[in-house]
Scaffold this motif. Structure first.
Motif: not given
Length: 229
Positions: A1-7, A14-18, A9-12, A65-68
């Motif tokens: 999975m590349n960064w475009n796919d990861l971004l 939110l995890a970055i902001v957390a 994902l709201p989980t990704t 993030a876990m709920s999403l």
């Protein structure tokens, strides 16, 4: 999975902001300790307050993030899954599911058709005006019989794709509606198509929340053939 796919994902996100908030909380902790050593207690108390704020926000965002898990941002038309079918015996099928990120999974299905259900999370007016895009996740795939009697009596197969389990945002919204006032849950329309041996299908989700299932050209020709030909 590349960064475009990861971004997507709201989980990704939110995890970055957390993670950033946790780093800020750590910085406030170090600053508070330094001011305590220098006997600047009022300034240390201010840093401690910021530490608590950043830490609580990080925990809240981490829990969200876990709920999403399993959700993606929904664009104009989002590919949901590719399906390849192989017949094992009458009304028994082996399906290979391929997600947009390349992950595959094999499942067994009973019936004449496959049916895919997705869940769409839309937001109420303030969040929509702020430009927050809808979220979606693939909910389940199930077998469907053409005959209604068989639908009631024949073996049923349903494969659940939820990743967050009981912590899914929709479940949390039902249990604690006041905690998620901006969430408006919408279940996307289920899409189903007849299964044929060697069939290949593409399932997409429109921004309206409607699922669309499309066979490729060869599969469509086989679906259109009269029985026995």
């Amino acid at each position: 999975m590349n960064w475009n796919d990861l971004l997507r994902l709201p989980t990704t996100l939110l995890a970055i902001v957390a993670g950033v908030l946790l780093l800020l909380a750590l910085a406030q902790l170090l600053a508070a300790r330094q001011h305590v050593r220098e006997r600047r207690h009022v300034t240390a108390a201010g840093h401690t307050l910021l530490l608590l704020v950043f830490f609580v926000l990080a925990v809240v965002l981490g829990g969200t993030a876990m709920s999403l898990r399993g959700y993606r941002f929904l664009g104009e038309e989002a590919p949901v899954v590719q399906i390849d079918a192989q017949i094992l015996s009458p009304q028994r099928w082996a399906l290979t599911l391929t997600w947009p990120d390349g992950v595959t999974r094999k499942v067994m299905l009973a019936g004449d058709d496959f049916q895919v259900d997705a869940v769409v999370l839309k937001w109420k007016l303030p969040a929509m005006l702020a430009g927050l895009p809808p979220l979606y996740r693939l909910d389940r795939i199930s077998g469907r019989y053409d005959d209604a009697t068989a639908e009631m009596t024949a073996p049923r197969t349903v494969i659940d794709f939820r990743q967050a389990g009981t912590d899914d945002l929709i479940d949390l919204k039902k249990q604690m509606p006041r905690w998620f006032p901006e969430v408006d849950t919408v279940f996307g329309s289920a899409a189903f198509l007849p299964l044929v041996d060697g069939g290949h299908y593409s399932v997409s989700l429109m921004r309206t929340g409607a699922l669309v299932a499309r066979p490729d050209e060869a599969t469509q020709q086989r679906i259109s053939q009269p029985l026995g030909e």
